[in-house]
Write a protein that holds these residues in place. Sequence first.
Motif, PDB file in Angstrom:
ATOM      1  N   ALA A   1      88.920  66.358  73.806  1.00  0.00           N
ATOM      2  CA  ALA A   1      90.163  66.804  73.177  1.00  0.00           C
ATOM      3  C   ALA A   1      89.958  68.167  72.516  1.00  0.00           C
ATOM      4  O   ALA A   1      90.803  69.065  72.621  1.00  0.00           O
ATOM      5  CB  ALA A   1      90.629  65.785  72.139  1.00  0.00           C
ATOM      6  N   ALA A   2      88.829  68.351  71.852  1.00  0.00           N
ATOM      7  CA  ALA A   2      88.518  69.617  71.181  1.00  0.00           C
ATOM      8  C   ALA A   2      88.393  70.756  72.189  1.00  0.00           C
ATOM      9  O   ALA A   2      88.802  71.888  71.915  1.00  0.00           O
ATOM     10  CB  ALA A   2      87.231  69.483  70.380  1.00  0.00           C
TER      11      ALA A   2
ATOM     12  N   LYS B   1      87.231  60.648  74.232  1.00  0.00           N
ATOM     13  CA  LYS B   1      86.212  61.348  73.460  1.00  0.00           C
ATOM     14  C   LYS B   1      86.786  62.568  72.736  1.00  0.00           C
ATOM     15  O   LYS B   1      87.551  63.339  73.317  1.00  0.00           O
ATOM     16  CB  LYS B   1      85.058  61.781  74.365  1.00  0.00           C
ATOM     17  N   ALA B   2      86.366  62.725  71.487  1.00  0.00           N
ATOM     18  CA  ALA B   2      86.858  63.838  70.666  1.00  0.00           C
ATOM     19  C   ALA B   2      86.440  65.193  71.236  1.00  0.00           C
ATOM     20  O   ALA B   2      87.183  66.176  71.134  1.00  0.00           O
ATOM     21  CB  ALA B   2      86.355  63.692  69.235  1.00  0.00           C
ATOM     22  N   LYS B   3      85.245  65.249  71.838  1.00  0.00           N
ATOM     23  CA  LYS B   3      84.757  66.532  72.361  1.00  0.00           C
ATOM     24  C   LYS B   3      85.639  67.035  73.511  1.00  0.00           C
ATOM     25  O   LYS B   3      85.821  68.246  73.677  1.00  0.00           O
ATOM     26  CB  LYS B   3      83.301  66.426  72.805  1.00  0.00           C
TER      27      LYS B   3
ATOM     28  N   CYS C   1      93.943  69.126  64.419  1.00  0.00           N
ATOM     29  CA  CYS C   1      94.977  68.598  65.316  1.00  0.00           C
ATOM     30  C   CYS C   1      95.722  67.437  64.664  1.00  0.00           C
ATOM     31  O   CYS C   1      95.154  66.697  63.861  1.00  0.00           O
ATOM     32  CB  CYS C   1      94.365  68.112  66.626  1.00  0.00           C
TER      33      CYS C   1
ATOM     34  N   THR D   1      93.936  58.416  74.125  1.00  0.00           N
ATOM     35  CA  THR D   1      94.323  59.736  73.608  1.00  0.00           C
ATOM     36  C   THR D   1      94.297  59.740  72.087  1.00  0.00           C
ATOM     37  O   THR D   1      93.876  60.716  71.459  1.00  0.00           O
ATOM     38  CB  THR D   1      95.722  60.134  74.120  1.00  0.00           C
TER      39      THR D   1
ATOM     40  N   ALA E   1      90.776  60.041  70.887  1.00  0.00           N
ATOM     41  CA  ALA E   1      90.224  61.378  71.130  1.00  0.00           C
ATOM     42  C   ALA E   1      90.658  62.387  70.069  1.00  0.00           C
ATOM     43  O   ALA E   1      89.873  63.249  69.666  1.00  0.00           O
ATOM     44  CB  ALA E   1      90.653  61.868  72.520  1.00  0.00           C
ATOM     45  N   PHE E   2      91.896  62.274  69.600  1.00  0.00           N
ATOM     46  CA  PHE E   2      92.436  63.266  68.668  1.00  0.00           C
ATOM     47  C   PHE E   2      92.317  62.878  67.195  1.00  0.00           C
ATOM     48  O   PHE E   2      92.420  63.739  66.328  1.00  0.00           O
ATOM     49  CB  PHE E   2      93.913  63.531  68.980  1.00  0.00           C
ATOM     50  N   ARG E   3      92.079  61.600  66.898  1.00  0.00           N
ATOM     51  CA  ARG E   3      92.231  61.147  65.519  1.00  0.00           C
ATOM     52  C   ARG E   3      91.251  61.777  64.532  1.00  0.00           C
ATOM     53  O   ARG E   3      91.566  61.924  63.350  1.00  0.00           O
ATOM     54  CB  ARG E   3      92.106  59.622  65.442  1.00  0.00           C
ATOM     55  N   ASN E   4      90.055  62.168  64.975  1.00  0.00           N
ATOM     56  CA  ASN E   4      89.063  62.732  64.062  1.00  0.00           C
ATOM     57  C   ASN E   4      89.006  64.261  64.077  1.00  0.00           C
ATOM     58  O   ASN E   4      88.166  64.850  63.400  1.00  0.00           O
ATOM     59  CB  ASN E   4      87.669  62.168  64.363  1.00  0.00           C
ATOM     60  N   LEU E   5      89.885  64.884  64.834  1.00  0.00           N
ATOM     61  CA  LEU E   5      89.910  66.350  64.863  1.00  0.00           C
ATOM     62  C   LEU E   5      90.727  66.858  63.676  1.00  0.00           C
ATOM     63  O   LEU E   5      91.911  66.562  63.548  1.00  0.00           O
ATOM     64  CB  LEU E   5      90.519  66.848  66.179  1.00  0.00           C
TER      65      LEU E   5
END
Length: 204
Positions: free
Chosen positions: A138-139, A134-136, A171, A161, A164-168
Amino acid sequence: MSSAIVLNEKFENAGELTLPENYENISSHNLYIYVKSYLASIRANTASTKTRAQVSGGGRKPWAQKGKGGARAGSTRSPIWVGGGVTFGPKSNRNYNQKVNKKQKKLALQYALNEKAAKDALFVVDSISIESGKAKDAAALIKTLGARDALIVKELVDEKTFLAFRNLKNCYLIEANELNAYLTTAYYTVVIEKSILESITKEG
């Protein structure tokens, strides 16, 4: 000597990892050469102009050679005419690549890592993994660093992983073999797995 900040699984401060002393003596020129080469290699190289031979039209002589009282003209596609070809214009066959030897690439990366460590922007973690995907989550981990953006360096990126990070937006997740001096300097903070940093310092 500069030191990287060691983090635990919750990204909380858990000590320091000192970088080799010789990193302090590396010239910044190595980084300059590498970044210049890296940016040159990713140029689109799409600029292209047409010469007078490639511009359509202009096959007929616009007026007689003599008798008009004006200058001679053989074609309306001459470079001095509007709509004519371009003299010595850019072409897409130009090679912008600049060679940088392996030693300079290594020195550039070492210098960049040392600069991050000197600014307390180099963080070391045993393992970077977001099992929930989940992105949240990772954020939340990145937020604990208090940095505007971060380069995340993982030995091998697993699917969860990556998701989780791809849409931030702040990052960028990469694997160890993608790490270079340009990416290290392009981000405010670098978070790297301990095994990768130890491998780099051992080679140096």
